[in-house]
Design an enzyme around this catalytic site. Structure first.
Site, PDB file in Angstrom:
ATOM      1  N   SER A  47       0.861  -1.191   0.000  1.00 48.89           N
ATOM      2  CA  SER A  47       0.000   0.000   0.000  1.00 48.89           C
ATOM      3  C   SER A  47       0.888   1.228   0.000  1.00 48.89           C
ATOM      4  O   SER A  47       2.071   1.162   0.348  1.00 48.89           O
ATOM      5  CB  SER A  47      -0.833  -0.007   1.295  1.00 48.89           C
ATOM      6  OG  SER A  47      -1.501   1.220   1.472  1.00 48.89           O
ATOM      7  N   TYR A 104      -1.809  -0.620  10.610  1.00 50.21           N
ATOM      8  CA  TYR A 104      -2.014  -0.980   9.200  1.00 50.21           C
ATOM      9  C   TYR A 104      -0.742  -0.696   8.399  1.00 50.21           C
ATOM     10  O   TYR A 104      -0.272  -1.536   7.634  1.00 50.21           O
ATOM     11  CB  TYR A 104      -3.196  -0.191   8.623  1.00 50.21           C
ATOM     12  CG  TYR A 104      -3.452  -0.486   7.152  1.00 50.21           C
ATOM     13  CD1 TYR A 104      -4.027  -1.696   6.753  1.00 50.21           C
ATOM     14  CD2 TYR A 104      -3.111   0.435   6.159  1.00 50.21           C
ATOM     15  CE1 TYR A 104      -4.241  -1.976   5.410  1.00 50.21           C
ATOM     16  CE2 TYR A 104      -3.334   0.163   4.816  1.00 50.21           C
ATOM     17  CZ  TYR A 104      -3.900  -1.044   4.446  1.00 50.21           C
ATOM     18  OH  TYR A 104      -4.111  -1.322   3.119  1.00 50.21           O
TER      19      TYR A 104
HETATM   20  P1  NDP Z   1     -11.689  -5.435  -0.056  1.00 52.06           P
HETATM   21  O1  NDP Z   1     -12.151  -5.316   1.364  1.00 52.06           O
HETATM   22  O2  NDP Z   1     -12.659  -5.132  -1.136  1.00 52.06           O
HETATM   23  O3  NDP Z   1     -11.067  -6.878  -0.295  1.00 52.06           O
HETATM   24  C1  NDP Z   1     -10.346  -7.560   0.704  1.00 52.06           C
HETATM   25  C2  NDP Z   1     -10.341  -9.031   0.347  1.00 52.06           C
HETATM   26  O4  NDP Z   1      -9.585  -9.733   1.353  1.00 52.06           O
HETATM   27  C3  NDP Z   1     -11.726  -9.638   0.319  1.00 52.06           C
HETATM   28  O5  NDP Z   1     -11.844 -10.439  -0.818  1.00 52.06           O
HETATM   29  C4  NDP Z   1     -11.768 -10.500   1.572  1.00 52.06           C
HETATM   30  O6  NDP Z   1     -12.547 -11.654   1.327  1.00 52.06           O
HETATM   31  C5  NDP Z   1     -10.300 -10.876   1.719  1.00 52.06           C
HETATM   32  N1  NDP Z   1      -9.955 -11.306   3.069  1.00 52.06           N
HETATM   33  C6  NDP Z   1     -10.024 -10.609   4.220  1.00 52.06           C
HETATM   34  N2  NDP Z   1      -9.657 -11.392   5.254  1.00 52.06           N
HETATM   35  C7  NDP Z   1      -9.338 -12.606   4.736  1.00 52.06           C
HETATM   36  C8  NDP Z   1      -8.901 -13.835   5.283  1.00 52.06           C
HETATM   37  N3  NDP Z   1      -8.693 -13.990   6.591  1.00 52.06           N
HETATM   38  N4  NDP Z   1      -8.692 -14.881   4.448  1.00 52.06           N
HETATM   39  C9  NDP Z   1      -8.912 -14.755   3.120  1.00 52.06           C
HETATM   40  N5  NDP Z   1      -9.317 -13.619   2.526  1.00 52.06           N
HETATM   41  C10 NDP Z   1      -9.534 -12.552   3.346  1.00 52.06           C
HETATM   42  O7  NDP Z   1     -10.416  -4.491  -0.149  1.00 52.06           O
HETATM   43  P2  NDP Z   1      -9.333  -4.200  -1.314  1.00 52.06           P
HETATM   44  O8  NDP Z   1      -9.690  -4.862  -2.557  1.00 52.06           O
HETATM   45  O9  NDP Z   1      -9.102  -2.760  -1.306  1.00 52.06           O
HETATM   46  O10 NDP Z   1      -8.041  -4.881  -0.645  1.00 52.06           O
HETATM   47  C11 NDP Z   1      -7.143  -5.715  -1.350  1.00 52.06           C
HETATM   48  C12 NDP Z   1      -5.722  -5.402  -0.886  1.00 52.06           C
HETATM   49  O11 NDP Z   1      -5.346  -4.110  -1.326  1.00 52.06           O
HETATM   50  C13 NDP Z   1      -5.529  -5.422   0.630  1.00 52.06           C
HETATM   51  O12 NDP Z   1      -4.317  -6.062   0.952  1.00 52.06           O
HETATM   52  C14 NDP Z   1      -5.447  -3.933   0.966  1.00 52.06           C
HETATM   53  O13 NDP Z   1      -4.735  -3.701   2.156  1.00 52.06           O
HETATM   54  C15 NDP Z   1      -4.739  -3.408  -0.259  1.00 52.06           C
HETATM   55  N6  NDP Z   1      -4.885  -1.960  -0.476  1.00 52.06           N
HETATM   56  C16 NDP Z   1      -6.103  -1.411  -0.749  1.00 52.06           C
HETATM   57  C17 NDP Z   1      -6.225  -0.043  -0.924  1.00 52.06           C
HETATM   58  C18 NDP Z   1      -7.546   0.624  -1.162  1.00 52.06           C
HETATM   59  O14 NDP Z   1      -7.633   1.864  -1.082  1.00 52.06           O
HETATM   60  N7  NDP Z   1      -8.610  -0.125  -1.473  1.00 52.06           N
HETATM   61  C19 NDP Z   1      -5.037   0.850  -0.871  1.00 52.06           C
HETATM   62  C20 NDP Z   1      -3.821   0.156  -0.593  1.00 52.06           C
HETATM   63  C21 NDP Z   1      -3.750  -1.191  -0.422  1.00 52.06           C
HETATM   64  P3  NDP Z   1     -13.469 -12.451   2.370  1.00 52.06           P
HETATM   65  O15 NDP Z   1     -14.013 -11.465   3.343  1.00 52.06           O
HETATM   66  O16 NDP Z   1     -14.508 -13.075   1.491  1.00 52.06           O
HETATM   67  O17 NDP Z   1     -12.551 -13.474   2.982  1.00 52.06           O
END
Ligand code: NDP
Length: 244
Positions: free
Chosen positions: A142, A155
């Site tokens: 990130s 975070y």
């Molecule tokens: P979302 O919340 O839309 O997606 C997060 C995903 O992680 C979901 O599919 C969720 O699926 C999964 N997840 C969470 N916990 C678990 C777990 N224990 N096991 C398996 N899967 C898990 O957020 P983003 O798409 O934004 O996030 C994706 C990545 O991008 C993350 O690492 C985030 O930190 C990073 N990021 C995002 C930014 C933003 O502004 N959106 C900026 C910088 C980085 P489920 O709940 O079905 O398990």
């Protein structure tokens, strides 16, 4: 034929946001994608949508905090499809708050998903990639892995860790195993929904006005994968034009 056609790509956190967009874009570009996350009904719906558009996809439930489940996912892919070309360690959570709020359960969740989840992906994939003689890890950090913002100490610590782990891995493996870190800026997704702290929620609401499409991040992941095998894109930072 693009350099991605036929590649077997595992994507964690593929049930929404960046992971979902990445699964859709890579499948459209000719990869076979395997979607992992906990919300299985979402994975099922996205997988059938990909297939109905002519893409190749499968899914499996995985909790990345569980080393055994991550190992089962990667082993299942290796046995079913003969190889593992890429693991996108994307799953992440972001329940922001100030340290003084002492939300230590949320600190644990971030450490478990954002750091341990990535390590479990590496532990599951590395032996297979070393044996087959090729592979690529794409770890999602990130902007918060480059700079610390108020309410985001833990975070950011987890995302600094993702960069440190990725860089260490890159230097260790070399050869035909590539390691890429992708650091997104604010992106449309469900990520901010996990924030329980009211002040942090309000702050993010303002900040997220600048959010870019998750496909912007998916395209950078595609770019890293489609490079020739002797080219390793080490890190990509993608920010909204409007935010600094
Ligand atoms: P979302 O919340 O839309 O997606 C997060 C995903 O992680 C979901 O599919 C969720 O699926 C999964 N997840 C969470 N916990 C678990 C777990 N224990 N096991 C398996 N899967 C898990 O957020 P983003 O798409 O934004 O996030 C994706 C990545 O991008 C993350 O690492 C985030 O930190 C990073 N990021 C995002 C930014 C933003 O502004 N959106 C900026 C910088 C980085 P489920 O709940 O079905 O398990």
């Amino acid at each position: 034929m693009s350099n991605i056609t036929g590649k077997v790509v595992i994507i964690t956190g593929a049930s929404s946001g960046i992971g979902e967009a990445t699964a859709r874009l890579l499948a459209e570009s000719g990869a076979h994608v395997i979607l992992g996350a906990r919300r299985i009904e979402r994975l099922e719906a996205i997988t059938s949508a990909i297939r109905s558009e002519g893409g190749s996809a499968d899914y499996q439930a995985v909790d990345v905090t569980r080393r055994d489940q991550m190992k089962d996912l990667v082993n299942y892919v290796k046995h079913s499809f003969g190889k593992v070309d890429v693991i996108v360690n994307n799953a992440g959570v972001m329940p922001l708050s100030k340290l003084e709020a002492l939300k230590s359960d949320e600190w644990d969740r971030m450490i478990n998903v954002n750091i341990r989840g990535v390590l479990h992906g590496i532990a599951a994939g590395l032996p297979i990639m070393k044996k087959q003689g090729f592979g690529q890890f794409i770890n999602i950090s990130s902007i918060g892995g480059h700079e610390v913002t108020p309410s985001a100490a833990v975070y950011c610590a987890t995302k600094f860790a993702v960069r440190a782990i990725s860089e260490g891995l890159r230097m260790e493996v070399g050869g035909n195993i590539r390691v890429t870190t992708v650091s997104p800026g604010v992106t449309e997704s469900e990520l901010a929904e996990s924030i329980t702290d009211e002040e942090a929620r309000q702050f993010m609401k303002e900040y997220r006005k600048f959010a870019i499409s998750p496909y912007a991040i998916a395209r950078s992941i595609l770019f890293a994968i489609e490079q020739p095998g002797d080219v390793d894109i080490n890190e990509i930072i993608v920010r909204p034009t409007a935010a600094n």
